[in-house]
Design a protein around this motif. Sequence first.
Motif, PDB file in Angstrom:
ATOM      1  N   SER A 229       0.770  -1.151  -0.113  1.00 25.37           N
ATOM      2  CA  SER A 229       0.027  -0.077  -0.059  1.00 25.37           C
ATOM      3  C   SER A 229       0.790   1.136  -0.051  1.00 25.37           C
ATOM      4  O   SER A 229       0.279   2.175  -0.248  1.00 25.37           O
ATOM      5  CB  SER A 229      -0.921   0.085   1.157  1.00 25.37           C
ATOM      6  OG  SER A 229      -0.015  -0.123   2.466  1.00 25.37           O
ATOM      7  N   ARG A 230       2.191   1.056   0.289  1.00 26.61           N
ATOM      8  CA  ARG A 230       3.155   2.259   0.167  1.00 26.61           C
ATOM      9  C   ARG A 230       3.799   2.345  -1.130  1.00 26.61           C
ATOM     10  O   ARG A 230       4.646   3.033  -1.408  1.00 26.61           O
ATOM     11  CB  ARG A 230       4.028   2.018   1.323  1.00 26.61           C
ATOM     12  CG  ARG A 230       3.386   2.445   2.791  1.00 26.61           C
ATOM     13  CD  ARG A 230       4.491   2.245   3.852  1.00 26.61           C
ATOM     14  NE  ARG A 230       5.556   2.554   3.657  1.00 26.61           N
ATOM     15  CZ  ARG A 230       6.584   2.593   4.614  1.00 26.61           C
ATOM     16  NH1 ARG A 230       6.791   1.612   5.489  1.00 26.61           N
ATOM     17  NH2 ARG A 230       7.609   3.393   4.170  1.00 26.61           N
ATOM     18  N   GLY A 231       3.357   1.336  -1.965  1.00 27.28           N
ATOM     19  CA  GLY A 231       3.866   1.571  -3.399  1.00 27.28           C
ATOM     20  C   GLY A 231       5.353   0.785  -3.456  1.00 27.28           C
ATOM     21  O   GLY A 231       5.923   0.954  -4.609  1.00 27.28           O
ATOM     22  N   ARG A 232       5.709   0.061  -2.442  1.00 31.23           N
ATOM     23  CA  ARG A 232       6.889  -0.549  -2.539  1.00 31.23           C
ATOM     24  C   ARG A 232       6.804  -2.077  -3.255  1.00 31.23           C
ATOM     25  O   ARG A 232       5.897  -2.818  -2.889  1.00 31.23           O
ATOM     26  CB  ARG A 232       7.590  -0.732  -1.171  1.00 31.23           C
ATOM     27  CG  ARG A 232       7.775   0.523  -0.490  1.00 31.23           C
ATOM     28  CD  ARG A 232       8.400   0.302   1.051  1.00 31.23           C
ATOM     29  NE  ARG A 232       7.595  -0.608   1.807  1.00 31.23           N
ATOM     30  CZ  ARG A 232       7.667  -0.886   3.054  1.00 31.23           C
ATOM     31  NH1 ARG A 232       8.907  -0.527   3.761  1.00 31.23           N
ATOM     32  NH2 ARG A 232       6.911  -1.719   3.665  1.00 31.23           N
ATOM     33  N   LEU A 233       7.767  -2.489  -4.129  1.00 32.96           N
ATOM     34  CA  LEU A 233       7.613  -3.849  -4.702  1.00 32.96           C
ATOM     35  C   LEU A 233       8.141  -4.779  -3.353  1.00 32.96           C
ATOM     36  O   LEU A 233       9.292  -4.590  -2.766  1.00 32.96           O
ATOM     37  CB  LEU A 233       8.839  -3.737  -5.772  1.00 32.96           C
ATOM     38  CG  LEU A 233       8.933  -5.271  -6.447  1.00 32.96           C
ATOM     39  CD1 LEU A 233       7.862  -5.325  -7.185  1.00 32.96           C
ATOM     40  CD2 LEU A 233      10.258  -5.212  -7.317  1.00 32.96           C
ATOM     41  N   VAL A 234       7.139  -5.871  -3.206  1.00 35.26           N
ATOM     42  CA  VAL A 234       7.509  -6.758  -2.299  1.00 35.26           C
ATOM     43  C   VAL A 234       7.879  -8.064  -2.580  1.00 35.26           C
ATOM     44  O   VAL A 234       8.023  -8.938  -1.844  1.00 35.26           O
ATOM     45  CB  VAL A 234       6.363  -6.589  -1.162  1.00 35.26           C
ATOM     46  CG1 VAL A 234       6.403  -5.279  -0.177  1.00 35.26           C
ATOM     47  CG2 VAL A 234       4.854  -6.627  -1.745  1.00 35.26           C
ATOM     48  N   CYS A 235       7.116  -8.214  -3.741  1.00 36.64           N
ATOM     49  CA  CYS A 235       7.239  -9.794  -4.379  1.00 36.64           C
ATOM     50  C   CYS A 235       7.528  -9.778  -5.763  1.00 36.64           C
ATOM     51  O   CYS A 235       6.788  -9.018  -6.566  1.00 36.64           O
ATOM     52  CB  CYS A 235       5.904 -10.430  -3.906  1.00 36.64           C
ATOM     53  SG  CYS A 235       5.908 -12.080  -4.548  1.00 36.64           S
ATOM     54  N   GLN A 236       8.449 -10.590  -6.352  1.00 36.66           N
ATOM     55  CA  GLN A 236       8.583 -10.761  -7.636  1.00 36.66           C
ATOM     56  C   GLN A 236       8.499 -12.363  -7.833  1.00 36.66           C
ATOM     57  O   GLN A 236       9.468 -13.204  -7.485  1.00 36.66           O
ATOM     58  CB  GLN A 236       9.970 -10.318  -8.492  1.00 36.66           C
ATOM     59  CG  GLN A 236      10.126  -8.916  -8.125  1.00 36.66           C
ATOM     60  CD  GLN A 236      11.586  -8.659  -8.494  1.00 36.66           C
ATOM     61  OE1 GLN A 236      12.486  -8.649  -7.481  1.00 36.66           O
ATOM     62  NE2 GLN A 236      11.848  -7.955  -9.503  1.00 36.66           N
ATOM     63  N   ALA A 237       7.662 -12.487  -8.686  1.00 39.36           N
ATOM     64  CA  ALA A 237       7.496 -14.244  -8.811  1.00 39.36           C
ATOM     65  C   ALA A 237       7.404 -14.587 -10.574  1.00 39.36           C
ATOM     66  O   ALA A 237       7.027 -13.740 -11.282  1.00 39.36           O
ATOM     67  CB  ALA A 237       6.389 -14.795  -8.279  1.00 39.36           C
ATOM     68  N   ARG A 238       7.820 -15.752 -10.764  1.00 39.81           N
ATOM     69  CA  ARG A 238       7.676 -16.198 -11.957  1.00 39.81           C
ATOM     70  C   ARG A 238       7.693 -17.781 -11.975  1.00 39.81           C
ATOM     71  O   ARG A 238       8.187 -18.438 -11.243  1.00 39.81           O
ATOM     72  CB  ARG A 238       9.052 -15.822 -13.099  1.00 39.81           C
ATOM     73  CG  ARG A 238       8.968 -16.158 -14.403  1.00 39.81           C
ATOM     74  CD  ARG A 238      10.076 -16.143 -15.170  1.00 39.81           C
ATOM     75  NE  ARG A 238      10.472 -14.666 -15.591  1.00 39.81           N
ATOM     76  CZ  ARG A 238      11.290 -13.966 -15.779  1.00 39.81           C
ATOM     77  NH1 ARG A 238      12.637 -14.753 -15.634  1.00 39.81           N
ATOM     78  NH2 ARG A 238      11.768 -12.869 -16.261  1.00 39.81           N
ATOM     79  N   GLN A 239       6.565 -18.380 -12.766  1.00 35.55           N
ATOM     80  CA  GLN A 239       6.360 -19.637 -13.011  1.00 35.55           C
ATOM     81  C   GLN A 239       6.578 -20.216 -14.503  1.00 35.55           C
ATOM     82  O   GLN A 239       6.301 -19.411 -15.486  1.00 35.55           O
ATOM     83  CB  GLN A 239       5.219 -19.974 -12.462  1.00 35.55           C
ATOM     84  CG  GLN A 239       3.970 -19.519 -13.178  1.00 35.55           C
ATOM     85  CD  GLN A 239       2.799 -20.198 -12.350  1.00 35.55           C
ATOM     86  OE1 GLN A 239       2.058 -21.276 -12.938  1.00 35.55           O
ATOM     87  NE2 GLN A 239       2.214 -19.229 -11.447  1.00 35.55           N
ATOM     88  N   LEU A 240       6.995 -21.206 -14.814  1.00 31.95           N
ATOM     89  CA  LEU A 240       6.653 -22.112 -15.815  1.00 31.95           C
ATOM     90  C   LEU A 240       5.470 -23.150 -15.778  1.00 31.95           C
ATOM     91  O   LEU A 240       5.398 -23.812 -14.874  1.00 31.95           O
ATOM     92  CB  LEU A 240       7.913 -22.955 -16.228  1.00 31.95           C
ATOM     93  CG  LEU A 240       8.188 -23.624 -17.482  1.00 31.95           C
ATOM     94  CD1 LEU A 240       8.186 -22.526 -18.805  1.00 31.95           C
ATOM     95  CD2 LEU A 240       9.173 -24.336 -17.844  1.00 31.95           C
ATOM     96  N   ALA A 241       4.671 -22.960 -16.510  1.00 32.72           N
ATOM     97  CA  ALA A 241       3.204 -23.651 -16.537  1.00 32.72           C
ATOM     98  C   ALA A 241       3.183 -24.618 -18.162  1.00 32.72           C
ATOM     99  O   ALA A 241       3.648 -23.941 -19.041  1.00 32.72           O
ATOM    100  CB  ALA A 241       2.169 -23.069 -16.437  1.00 32.72           C
ATOM    101  N   GLY A 242       2.848 -25.631 -17.927  1.00 31.91           N
ATOM    102  CA  GLY A 242       2.486 -26.574 -19.107  1.00 31.91           C
ATOM    103  C   GLY A 242       1.149 -25.936 -19.572  1.00 31.91           C
ATOM    104  O   GLY A 242       0.177 -25.919 -19.094  1.00 31.91           O
TER     105      GLY A 242
END
Lengths: 247, 247
Positions: A229-242
Amino acid sequence: VEIMLDDRWSIGGKPHGGYLLREAVAPLLTEAHPHPLAVSAHYLRSPDPGPAAVELDTLREGRRVSQHRSRLLQGGQTCVETLVTTGPLDPDAEPFWSSSEPPVMPPLEDCPRSLAEPVPGFRIGHLDFVDLRPDPGTVRFISGHQTTPGRVSAWVQMNEGGSSVLDLLLLADALPPVTFDLGLPGWVPTVELTVLIRGVPAPGWLVAEQRARLLQDGWLDEECDIWDSRGRLVCQARQLAGYRVPS
Amino acid sequence: VEIMLDDRWSIGGKPHGGYLLREAVAPLLTEAHPHPLAVSAHYLRSPDPGPAAVELDTLREGRRVSQHRSRLLQGGQTCVETLVTTGPLDPDAEPFWSSSEPPVMPPLEDCPRSLAEPVPGFRIGHLDFVDLRPDPGTVRFISGHQTTPGRVSAWVQMNEGGSSVLDLLLLADALPPVTFDLGLPGWVPTVELTVLIRGVPAPGWLVAEQRARLLQDGWLDEECDIWDSRGRLVCQARQLAGYRVPS
């Protein structure tokens, strides 16, 4: 560690992948290293709701970070194999440098909550726990048109309002697959999911943005960034899906 | 599997992280599943050049993909712990859908090759094997100015010209850290590196783009995408690295 996979967290009878990840990582956290910093999970097979076990192995215990292996099993078979680096995050940290900006969102009241049972008999269990409010303009199956193929943004938080660092592991896998928006039906099973936790979320609504780059040869990537809510990046996720395109 | 870590691949006396990853993954590949699709490595400690071992454990062998654990050890201590999903990629696959575009690059002849010994006595070993030609406009320490903070793009290929799927594992970690461009000196050790391989590179020069989003609380992310000479996205990598801003 014995755990119980709650059947209310299922989609089509199978537990949600981000929920499994939260279960696999929670037992690793300690007072000195209370936060997962990097979590890399490979999904081998989908367990059923019910009793399961998490086997833990600490690979290295350092001063700044610790590194662990976590294995979620059911009936003696490995379901999710995960590597986890844990450490302490400073809740008050501010960016030294950043090129990250949350997407511009319409007001919350213009974003209807996603339903856990959008059509009778089909349950998306995690939407009973996660309050997900996509920007309708980014989701064709809500608005009937869309301007952002391969990109969905949403307001999101846990039902209770607060979202912990551990909750980010499941929120990173909580948005609808971009294949829906490409008009492609069906199941998009995660093969690999890596989540980087970059900060402790401040109280309040989070903003999540999911993007895909390439659907080719039966494989799709999906990336999900989350800001607090303060505009800070808190999470970066990436997945590979079939994903097999229906012929 | 006994291996030998070649000291020509070292930076400041320590083997290059992407080189270690290629060594850790190579022994897993089989005729049925000749390509790594998703590789997630957690770096515990840096080995020295010289003899080392790779311990392999197949977690699940499926028809479409197999899933493995690989552990690189030296002197009985785990240095790199990796999870790997392998399978076959179709070399002729074309995107079903894509939102990925390679960056626009200046002509090759306007991009000088990065030197393996930029200052006497400091060796960046992998640049003897990897032909790396950054776009000078994206690298302040080359051009003296820059317009793209947090983003570096480059022509890249193995010296011999062909770059295999396995080579992508090290090319994904071959560009200079974005901290250099932020005017920050020193070492940026990788803690976690995940590489998704999306296609078999066509012959010829590759284009790589590295980006960072956030430097905060002693941690930096770096993302590297690679496209082949036909403009197809063949690799998506992201790492979490430690970086203490000098005070």
